[in-house]
Design a protein around this motif. Structure first.
Motif, short mmCIF file in Angstrom:
data_model
loop_
_atom_site.label_atom_id
_atom_site.label_comp_id
_atom_site.label_asym_id
_atom_site.label_seq_id
_atom_site.Cartn_x
_atom_site.Cartn_y
_atom_site.Cartn_z
N THR A 311 39.61 -1.24 -106.38
CA THR A 311 40.51 -2.13 -107.13
C THR A 311 41.55 -1.34 -107.90
N TRP A 312 41.25 -0.08 -108.21
CA TRP A 312 42.09 0.77 -109.06
C TRP A 312 42.21 0.20 -110.47
N ALA A 313 41.40 -0.78 -110.81
CA ALA A 313 41.43 -1.36 -112.16
C ALA A 313 40.08 -1.08 -112.83
N PRO A 314 40.07 -0.95 -114.17
CA PRO A 314 38.82 -0.60 -114.85
C PRO A 314 37.88 -1.79 -115.07
N ASN A 315 36.63 -1.46 -115.34
CA ASN A 315 35.62 -2.47 -115.70
C ASN A 315 35.05 -2.22 -117.09
N THR A 316 35.14 -0.97 -117.51
CA THR A 316 34.38 -0.52 -118.68
C THR A 316 35.29 0.33 -119.56
N VAL A 317 34.92 0.41 -120.84
CA VAL A 317 35.72 1.17 -121.80
C VAL A 317 35.31 2.64 -121.74
N THR A 318 35.93 3.37 -120.81
CA THR A 318 35.61 4.80 -120.67
C THR A 318 36.91 5.58 -120.45
N TRP A 319 36.83 6.89 -120.71
CA TRP A 319 38.00 7.75 -120.47
C TRP A 319 37.58 9.03 -119.76
N THR A 320 38.59 9.72 -119.20
CA THR A 320 38.30 10.91 -118.40
C THR A 320 39.56 11.74 -118.23
N GLY A 321 39.46 12.80 -117.41
CA GLY A 321 40.63 13.62 -117.07
C GLY A 321 41.41 12.95 -115.94
N ASN A 322 41.84 13.72 -114.99
CA ASN A 322 42.69 13.18 -113.93
C ASN A 322 41.86 12.46 -112.86
N ASN A 323 41.47 11.23 -113.18
CA ASN A 323 40.54 10.45 -112.34
C ASN A 323 40.88 8.99 -112.60
#
Ligand code: ADP
Ligand code: MG
Ligand code: MG
Length: 444
Positions: A311-323
């Protein structure tokens, strides 16, 4: 120096000005004012009955005036005898507190008072549909993985090139265009700018793209999920904060620690950058009420896998590097990408809520928490403690209503008007009878 709109008209051959403002639902409203009347309108503004738009007013309210901000004026590249100019809404000599451009201006001023200048770039994806909006416009655009499809982008070259040429002429610094991840979907990128400029450009881009598409016999839509089963229209925002209005790399406070070092930071994000991000993480569920403002928005986030594979859309409140599987990605030093917003987001409220959440993060030294360098689509179940994004518009509105500090930062008058109008919209939606109810409960 303030642009004199009458002189602008004389110099450029403009016959009409479109004095435009954006209401709470993101609708762009305008009056067409002949050039000979613009000098007075530049002073006094163009009059509107606020109740006739989505601004939480009654028919008894006095006239609302949209006073042009002359620095925003743009001569329509596809109709040069007309110029668009963003208006600031005023009633009885006071700024209308809930008008989206005013909400953003106030937050920009607050940030500036703390020596912070927010700069953003957005990626406003869109679909080209048939004029009735029922199908994608290109019947040959059927690949299972259509992203970057060379043949399909060339079949819509005339539309994409025309819009990109206009952005080149306007000096926006466009640098790439592509066929996106859904059949019928495109993305065009231009350079980031100050938050207010980006919001005006975002509004104008939507207007321009819809207008050019219409002239080619298509219908452009920014609707979050216009076609079931295909990737939806995101509107990712890239964010950085600077300690001076210019863009000298040394003034990017997300890249530089106060001691001038850019080496120590995790993923190249300074302490201030981390706190700003912490504010976004802390307020994310409430933020969704603005970044994902429609019933349809929730068919894009939390969605089942699309035909392309993701989907390329998020589901959850998370963060990361180049991902790209998380809500926030840090693609490189000195900025981050918020992947939550969709094509229905109000251009002004999007920027406003980012600043509101980020400033709160800086003031409260918010911690964004642990970053997760995993594929969220495959391994998301392993993450403990990260909130799920709201599952529908009502949940998002309730999250927003619960978030006292975000509501206060966006302005109490704005927040109560927004919640009221959007809750009415939700009630209108749920009172609508659907085929699904018949299909699933007729024989119960
Ligand atoms: P991607 O598809 O990888 O997310 P795009 O190239 O489509 O990236 O869009 C990136 C956007 O981010 C552009 O508008 C770009 O100008 C903007 N951008 C780049 N650097 C910064 C920065 N330091 N601050 C804010 N926006 C930025
Ligand atoms: Mg992009
Ligand atoms: Mg992106």
């Amino acid at each position: 120096m303030t642009t004199d709109l009458a002189k602008f008209a004389a110099d450029k051959g403009v016959k009409y000005f479109m004095i435009s403002f954006t209401d709470l639902f993101g609708g762009q409203r305008a009056k067409l004012v002949p050039a000979q009347a613009i000098a007075d309108m530049q002073e006094d503004g163009a009059g509107f009955a606020g109740f006739a738009t989505w601004l939480d007013m009654t028919p008894a309210h006095p006239d609302m005036l949209a006073v042009p901000d002359p620095s925003s004026v743009i001569q329509l590249p596809w109709k040069p005898e007309v110029a668009w100019v963003a208006g600031n809404c005023v009633m009885e000599d006071e700024d209308v507190a809930q008008a989206p451009r005013n909400v953003l201006r106030r937050l920009i001023d607050e940030a500036a008072a703390e020596g912070l200048h927010v700069k953003t770039g957005i990626e406003a994806e869109y679909f080209l549909m048939t004029p009735d909006g029922n199908q994608i416009s290109d019947e040959y655009d059927t690949a299972a993985k259509p992203c970057y499809d060379q043949q399909a982008v060339m079949r819509r070259y005339d539309v994409v090139r025309e819009i990109c040429d206009y952005m080149l002429d306007l000096g926006w610094g466009p640098y790439q265009n592509d066929h996106e991840d859904a059949n019928g979907q495109f993305e065009m990128n231009w350079e980031f700018d100050d938050a207010l400029r980006t919001a005006d450009k975002h509004s104008f881009f939507k207007f321009m793209t819809k207008s050019v598409a219409e002239q080619h016999g298509f219908r452009a839509t920014f609707m979050p999920k216009p076609v079931e089963g295909l990737t939806g229209n995101g509107c990712h925002a890239h964010i950085s904060v600077w300690d001076a209005p210019g863009s000298d790399a040394r003034s990017n406070v997300f890249a530089m620690e106060p001691n001038g070092s850019s080496q120590t930071a995790e993923l190249g994000l300074s302490e201030k950058g981390r706190h700003f991000l912490g504010g976004i993480m802390k307020h994310a569920s409430a933020l969704a009420a603005i970044t994902n403002p429609t019933v349809n928005s929730y068919k894009r986030i939390n969605a089942p896998r699309t035909m392309s594979g993701a989907t390329w859309a998020p589901n959850t409140v998370t963060w990361t590097g180049n991902n790209r599987t998380h809500m926030v990605r840090v693609p490189g030093p000195g900025r981050f990408e918020l992947r939550l917003p969709d094509g229905a987001t109000n251009p002004y409220l999007l920027q406003a809520v980012i600043i509101a959440a980020g400033l709160d993060g800086i003031r409260t030294k918010a911690d964004p928490g642990k970053r997760h360098d995993i594929d969220m689509y495959a391994e998301g179940h392993k993450v403990r403690g990260a909130p799920k994004l709201p599952l529908n518009m009502l949940d998002a509105l309730r999250e927003y209503d619960k978030d006292k500090s975000l509501k206060a930062a966006m302005g109490e008058e704005f927040s109560s008007s927004y919640i009221k109008m959007k809750t009415q919209e939700w009630n209108d939606f749920t009172s609508h009878f659907s085929q699904w109810e018949k299909d699933n409960t007729l024989d119960i």
